[in-house]
Motif scaffolding. Sequence first.
Motif, short mmCIF file in Angstrom:
data_model
loop_
_atom_site.label_atom_id
_atom_site.label_comp_id
_atom_site.label_asym_id
_atom_site.label_seq_id
_atom_site.Cartn_x
_atom_site.Cartn_y
_atom_site.Cartn_z
N ASP A 1 21.79 36.97 62.60
CA ASP A 1 22.06 37.33 61.21
C ASP A 1 21.11 36.63 60.25
N THR A 2 20.88 35.34 60.53
CA THR A 2 19.97 34.58 59.67
C THR A 2 18.59 35.19 59.68
N ILE B 1 17.76 38.29 60.38
CA ILE B 1 17.80 39.57 59.67
C ILE B 1 17.83 39.34 58.16
N ALA B 2 18.68 38.38 57.74
CA ALA B 2 18.80 38.09 56.31
C ALA B 2 17.45 37.72 55.72
N TYR B 3 16.74 36.82 56.41
CA TYR B 3 15.44 36.39 55.87
C TYR B 3 14.41 37.50 55.94
N PHE C 1 15.08 40.63 55.39
CA PHE C 1 15.36 41.45 54.21
C PHE C 1 14.76 40.82 52.95
#
Lengths: 298, 312
Positions: free
Chosen positions: B18-19, B21-23, B25
């Motif tokens: 998730d981290t 993917i978040a970064y 984005f």
Amino acid sequence: MTRDQTNSQLEQAWALRQKRRSSQLITNVIVYVVLFVIAFISIYPFLWTVRSSFTTSGGLFEFPPGLWPTSPGIRNYVEVFQLVPIARQILNSVIICFFGVGGSVLLATLGAYPLAKMNFPGRDAIFYAILATLILPNEAGLIVNFITTKTLGLLQSDAGKYVAIILPALGNVAGLFLMRQAYLSIPLELLEAARMDGASELTIWRRIMLPLTLPTIAAFSILQFVAFWNTFLWPIIVIGSDRQLYPLSAGLLDLSGSFASNTRAVSAGAVIATIPIIIVFLFFQRYFMRGLEGAVKG
Amino acid sequence: MVSAPDLHSGQRSRVWRDTLIAYAFMAPVLLVKLLYTFWPIVFGVFLAFTEYNVISAPKWIGLRNFEELFGIGSFAARGPDRDFWFGMTNSLKYVLVVPIIQFLSIGLAMLVNRQLPGIALFRTAFYVPVVTSFAVVGLIWGWMYNQYGPVNYILTTLGLMNASNPTGLLNNPATALPAVMFVTIWKGLGYYMVLYLAGLQSIDRTLEEAAVIDGANRWEVFWFITLPGLRPTILVCSLLSTVSAIKVFEEIYVMTQGGPAGSTYTALFFIYNKSFGDFRFGYGAAAGLVVAAVSLVLGIINFRLTRGGRAS
């Protein structure tokens, strides 16, 4: 409280209301007069400019100022196109707006998604760091950004100069806030359900988040369109003196600098530069106001 | 049901994923921000202690730029940089637009915050100057202020100016700065009106109604209910307009270029001239830091005056 007391109170309230109604009328008249005067001050300079742009003979600066153009015609508009490459400058502005608005919307809609809907280390730190850029000293920004742009080698080609004009404005804090705010209002269950079904985050962003936040995206797009269309200082710094590359606003300053005495032609240029923005604003006014309010609230 | 250790390691890899993917984005927007917002702040501070003309590498000179600005140390004999402090004084005078804009736009917002026929049309009219480029606004007001332009027509008609020999307001050192300030107010009024309108609409109407029932007159309602309720908006608006007033540049660049006789020469004009005119980027950056310090002080004053923007 007895019934008598209530009755007398009601009567008092009634009398008060009658009194208020007549004073309401007077108030409304005063309100309209004040509003009309301020609206006139807001609009008159534009009317004067439109009048000048269609005036083909006689003086523009005279007491009292004229209201209707003398021997109206479009000669001034024809002249502007002969004096400066304004057709090319319109095209430049359109290109800058197209990629500028598209790019900043893409970056804001992407960047705000994790800030609103994902849990990861550093989220709050990033959010507050971005928030802090709004108040940290940035007076040397123009200087350093020019140096950065030059170092990146963007000033060596025409295409590079367009990128140089657009790039710094792509990271828009107001856009991030607006989008984050809009994403936050989307129920988490919707996302959880999609995640359960094995949808990737990119799919969720594209299929759920974007369609549900279209009004906010519209609002932000309009704000950015106005900003990109109106920008002139940074383009002048980046481009230098090549008027073929100027966007319309910068070109207008160049026109007025070179042909200052030709007020009629310059006013025609000013009208050309302003019309698109006024049209866009009138059509999307609702979104525009909403974007502004949201940008401050967020 | 999964057993506890499994859940733990599964969660862990999930967090990592998730981290990442978040970064991913945020990467594009963060990159642009790093390059064009964070870097200027860091590098600008560094440049202030150097001598730099873009062509050769920055040369560290310690506090010399500041000594030159303030006329101390090795520049004690020459005294403070008069151009800078002259510009700074004009920038501070410019801050006078802040209370005027707040006062007028609150008034205007209260006027248009009622259900009257045609009111939307007025709001639109007030907003047209806001969406117009300063390039256009500067030109148009240059014409308005012309020797025989509409403004002087009004002034001569009112007997405020000699009709036989009028002077353009932008050509007179005594009136140029107020004239440019008027344009800033003219262009900003609609913007702040919209913000105050949003602020007004967020105030709980029942409070005002209760006050009226308790016998408060209009003035008391405004003073004790509306104004305190607007405090958060007033803080935001006055901060925004203070920062842009102290950094005023575009309207001056377009209308007077700092003239006549330096009467509209502001601090940012000094920075611009030193940097892009004399190629003294280090000195310009140092002046930028001083301006930033001044706007920080003004920001704190704003904060105090609005009691931290707390609605009460």
